[in-house]
Design a protein around this motif. Structure first.
Motif, mmCIF file in Angstrom:
data_model
loop_
_atom_site.group_PDB
_atom_site.id
_atom_site.type_symbol
_atom_site.label_atom_id
_atom_site.label_comp_id
_atom_site.label_asym_id
_atom_site.label_seq_id
_atom_site.Cartn_x
_atom_site.Cartn_y
_atom_site.Cartn_z
ATOM 1 N N THR A 1 35.364 24.904 100.729
ATOM 2 C CA THR A 1 35.854 26.275 100.882
ATOM 3 C C THR A 1 37.370 26.237 101.061
ATOM 4 O OG1 THR A 1 33.793 27.026 101.890
ATOM 5 C CG2 THR A 1 35.730 28.394 102.237
ATOM 6 N N SER A 2 38.068 27.011 100.268
ATOM 7 C CA SER A 2 39.529 27.007 100.278
ATOM 8 C C SER A 2 40.069 27.717 101.511
ATOM 9 C CB SER A 2 40.056 27.715 99.030
ATOM 10 O OG SER A 2 39.713 29.104 99.079
ATOM 11 N N PRO A 3 41.339 27.469 101.853
ATOM 12 C CA PRO A 3 41.959 28.241 102.941
ATOM 13 C C PRO A 3 41.870 29.752 102.708
ATOM 14 C CG PRO A 3 43.301 26.339 102.449
ATOM 15 C CD PRO A 3 42.220 26.375 101.398
ATOM 16 N N TRP A 4 41.996 30.195 101.462
ATOM 17 C CA TRP A 4 41.834 31.618 101.167
ATOM 18 C C TRP A 4 40.416 32.076 101.484
ATOM 19 C CZ3 TRP A 4 43.541 36.247 100.712
ATOM 20 C CH2 TRP A 4 42.872 37.225 99.973
ATOM 21 N N GLY A 5 39.431 31.269 101.147
ATOM 22 C CA GLY A 5 38.040 31.620 101.463
ATOM 23 C C GLY A 5 37.804 31.693 102.960
ATOM 24 N N ILE A 6 38.416 30.768 103.716
ATOM 25 C CA ILE A 6 38.289 30.805 105.170
ATOM 26 C C ILE A 6 38.953 32.059 105.732
ATOM 27 C CG2 ILE A 6 38.959 29.672 107.316
ATOM 28 C CD1 ILE A 6 36.718 28.230 105.870
ATOM 29 N N LEU A 7 40.159 32.346 105.281
ATOM 30 C CA LEU A 7 40.858 33.546 105.767
ATOM 31 C C LEU A 7 40.036 34.798 105.473
ATOM 32 C CD1 LEU A 7 44.641 34.328 105.427
ATOM 33 C CD2 LEU A 7 42.952 36.045 104.814
ATOM 34 N N LEU A 8 39.527 34.888 104.270
ATOM 35 C CA LEU A 8 38.722 36.051 103.884
ATOM 36 C C LEU A 8 37.481 36.172 104.761
ATOM 37 C CD1 LEU A 8 38.333 38.346 101.801
ATOM 38 C CD2 LEU A 8 37.129 36.688 100.360
ATOM 39 N N SER A 9 36.803 35.056 105.019
ATOM 40 C CA SER A 9 35.589 35.102 105.836
ATOM 41 C C SER A 9 35.886 35.559 107.255
ATOM 42 C CB SER A 9 34.913 33.728 105.857
ATOM 43 O OG SER A 9 35.625 32.793 106.651
ATOM 44 N N GLU A 10 36.996 35.114 107.796
ATOM 45 C CA GLU A 10 37.333 35.479 109.167
ATOM 46 C C GLU A 10 37.669 36.965 109.281
ATOM 47 O OE1 GLU A 10 36.877 33.793 111.744
ATOM 48 O OE2 GLU A 10 36.535 31.801 110.905
ATOM 49 N N VAL A 11 38.397 37.501 108.324
ATOM 50 C CA VAL A 11 38.721 38.933 108.364
ATOM 51 C C VAL A 11 37.467 39.764 108.175
ATOM 52 C CG1 VAL A 11 39.996 40.788 107.223
ATOM 53 C CG2 VAL A 11 41.105 38.575 107.615
ATOM 54 N N MET A 12 36.633 39.395 107.234
ATOM 55 C CA MET A 12 35.412 40.158 106.970
ATOM 56 C C MET A 12 34.447 40.124 108.154
ATOM 57 S SD MET A 12 34.320 39.344 103.036
ATOM 58 C CE MET A 12 35.008 40.290 101.672
ATOM 59 N N SER A 13 34.439 39.017 108.893
ATOM 60 C CA SER A 13 33.447 38.838 109.963
ATOM 61 C C SER A 13 33.837 39.502 111.274
ATOM 62 C CB SER A 13 33.222 37.337 110.210
ATOM 63 O OG SER A 13 32.714 36.719 109.052
ATOM 64 N N GLN A 14 35.012 40.095 111.341
ATOM 65 C CA GLN A 14 35.425 40.739 112.580
ATOM 66 C C GLN A 14 34.518 41.944 112.854
ATOM 67 O OE1 GLN A 14 39.581 41.661 112.040
ATOM 68 N NE2 GLN A 14 40.123 39.521 111.723
ATOM 69 N N GLN A 15 33.817 41.894 113.975
ATOM 70 C CA GLN A 15 32.922 42.972 114.411
ATOM 71 C C GLN A 15 31.831 43.281 113.383
ATOM 72 O OE1 GLN A 15 36.439 45.637 115.417
ATOM 73 N NE2 GLN A 15 35.216 45.957 117.247
ATOM 74 N N GLN B 1 55.722 35.344 99.018
ATOM 75 C CA GLN B 1 56.497 34.567 99.983
ATOM 76 C C GLN B 1 56.029 33.121 100.145
ATOM 77 O OE1 GLN B 1 56.959 36.599 103.737
ATOM 78 N NE2 GLN B 1 57.453 38.567 102.767
ATOM 79 N N HIS B 2 54.801 32.808 99.681
ATOM 80 C CA HIS B 2 54.270 31.458 99.910
ATOM 81 C C HIS B 2 53.708 30.832 98.633
ATOM 82 C CE1 HIS B 2 54.772 31.935 104.252
ATOM 83 N NE2 HIS B 2 54.259 33.148 104.115
ATOM 84 N N ASP B 3 54.200 31.283 97.501
ATOM 85 C CA ASP B 3 53.822 30.688 96.216
ATOM 86 C C ASP B 3 52.315 30.725 95.984
ATOM 87 O OD1 ASP B 3 54.493 29.502 93.778
ATOM 88 O OD2 ASP B 3 54.194 27.462 94.555
ATOM 89 N N GLY B 4 51.672 31.755 96.530
ATOM 90 C CA GLY B 4 50.242 31.935 96.302
ATOM 91 C C GLY B 4 49.343 31.056 97.142
ATOM 92 N N LYS B 5 49.908 30.322 98.107
ATOM 93 C CA LYS B 5 49.106 29.428 98.949
ATOM 94 C C LYS B 5 49.079 29.935 100.384
ATOM 95 C CE LYS B 5 50.312 25.398 96.135
ATOM 96 N NZ LYS B 5 50.979 24.062 96.117
ATOM 97 N N VAL B 6 47.903 29.954 101.003
ATOM 98 C CA VAL B 6 47.777 30.351 102.401
ATOM 99 C C VAL B 6 48.613 29.397 103.246
ATOM 100 C CG1 VAL B 6 46.205 30.623 104.353
ATOM 101 C CG2 VAL B 6 45.481 31.322 102.053
ATOM 102 N N PRO B 7 49.536 29.907 104.050
ATOM 103 C CA PRO B 7 50.396 29.020 104.834
ATOM 104 C C PRO B 7 49.629 28.296 105.934
ATOM 105 C CG PRO B 7 50.802 31.303 105.424
ATOM 106 C CD PRO B 7 49.888 31.326 104.234
ATOM 107 N N ALA B 8 50.165 27.142 106.333
ATOM 108 C CA ALA B 8 49.505 26.301 107.340
ATOM 109 C C ALA B 8 50.299 26.241 108.640
ATOM 110 C CB ALA B 8 49.292 24.901 106.793
ATOM 111 N N LEU B 9 51.178 27.216 108.846
ATOM 112 C CA LEU B 9 51.953 27.302 110.088
ATOM 113 C C LEU B 9 51.581 28.588 110.809
ATOM 114 C CD1 LEU B 9 55.505 26.154 108.895
ATOM 115 C CD2 LEU B 9 53.797 24.804 110.151
ATOM 116 N N LEU B 10 51.463 28.524 112.136
ATOM 117 C CA LEU B 10 51.018 29.673 112.915
ATOM 118 C C LEU B 10 51.931 30.878 112.723
ATOM 119 C CD1 LEU B 10 49.090 30.890 114.992
ATOM 120 C CD2 LEU B 10 50.539 29.930 116.798
#
Length: 288
Positions: free
Chosen positions: A24-38, A95-104
């Motif tokens: 699962t890509s970082p984009w897939g993880i980000l998407l899952s976390e946003v969708m799963s809120q509440q 701003q990130h060349d299409g890649k999910v950034p890895a810095l907080l």
């Protein structure tokens, strides 16, 4: 504390969730976390799969229109999250060349990404040792560490509590394991006999003290009701707009809820939030 029993329990009892795979890509993880809120995982999984097939990268999603996104969001609830995801993807592209950034700090600067989601992405997509604190984790820590049956209001020190528990090795697995423990065992009404940390639990060692009336009342206030609220009416109005192929008249919206004042308030809030728009002919539609 010895958390190896927790890790062993997780490896045996973890739920089979579609995004919990190494590919699962970082984009897939980000998407899952946003969708799963509440929102329960069972409702999210089919929509997540459809989105990942349709928009597998931030660049692909950034090309979507607002109405496409809101239709695809369906009944997940809190549809502003969908539009914020669209803004997020476009920012990742620009701003990130299409890649999910890895810095907080970079993650927190993205539209719609808060503390929890940013740290979840760092832990589960990039394997970093960071505290990930959701409602389930707070409940486990409240009982395990503080000996309190129910957690109080969320506070910044929750991050410190979880950071102190994180192992140096396998921190991401620990994070998902403690979340899973809160979701399956250390629930609002816990099944303590099934808990791998039972012998180390401060609440158990203190004799399982009952919460006070004030604590119960505060917890009850924090539970959001849905039936009869403006949020329910907004959802009904959005359903009409999502299912319509053409802009609809006011009369098509009036039939969804009998209270005219509440219906009007809900519709106005959708317009104000950019989730609906009225065209020059006075008809309503999803934003274009």
């Amino acid at each position: 504390m010895d958390f190896q029993p927790l890790i062993n329990w997780y490896r045996t009892h973890q739920r089979d969730i579609v995004w919990r795979t190494p590919d699962t890509s970082p984009w897939g993880i980000l998407l899952s976390e946003v969708m799963s809120q509440q929102t329960p995982v069972a409702r999210v999984e089919p929509i997540w799969l459809a989105w990942m097939e349709r928009w597998p990268t931030p660049a692909a999603f950034a090309q979507a229109s607002s109405d496409e996104v809101l239709r695809a969001w369906g009944t997940l609830g809190y549809p502003r999250r969908a539009l914020r995801l669209l803004d997020c993807a476009r920012t990742i592209v620009s701003q990130h060349d299409g890649k999910v950034p890895a810095l907080l700090d970079d993650l927190l600067a993205l539209p719609g990404i808060g503390d929890y989601t940013a740290r979840a992405v760092l832990a589960f997509a990039f394997g970093q040792r960071v505290p990930v604190v959701d409602t389930n984790v707070r409940r486990v820590v409240s009982r395990l560490v503080h000996g309190a049956y129910l957690p109080g209001p969320a506070r910044r020190s929750d991050l410190d509590d979880v950071t102190a528990l994180l192992p140096n090795d396998e921190a991401p697995e620990f994070s998902v394991a403690i979340m899973e423990l809160g979701a399956l065992v250390c629930t609002p009404t816990p099944r303590c006999s099934e808990c791998p940390l039972l012998a180390q639990c401060s609440w158990q060692l203190a004799g399982c003290p009952a919460p006070s009336e004030d604590e119960l009342a505060a917890a009850k206030r924090r539970v959001q009701k849905f039936a009869g609220t403006d949020r329910q009416v907004r959802g009904l109005l959005m359903k009409v707009l999502r299912e319509a192929q053409e802009p609809v008249p006011q009369s098509a919206l009036d039939v969804v809820w009998p209270d005219a004042a509440q219906r009007s308030r809900a519709l106005y809030s959708l317009l104000e939030d950019g989730l609906a728009e009225q065209n020059p002919d006075g008809l309503f539609r999803l934003p274009q």
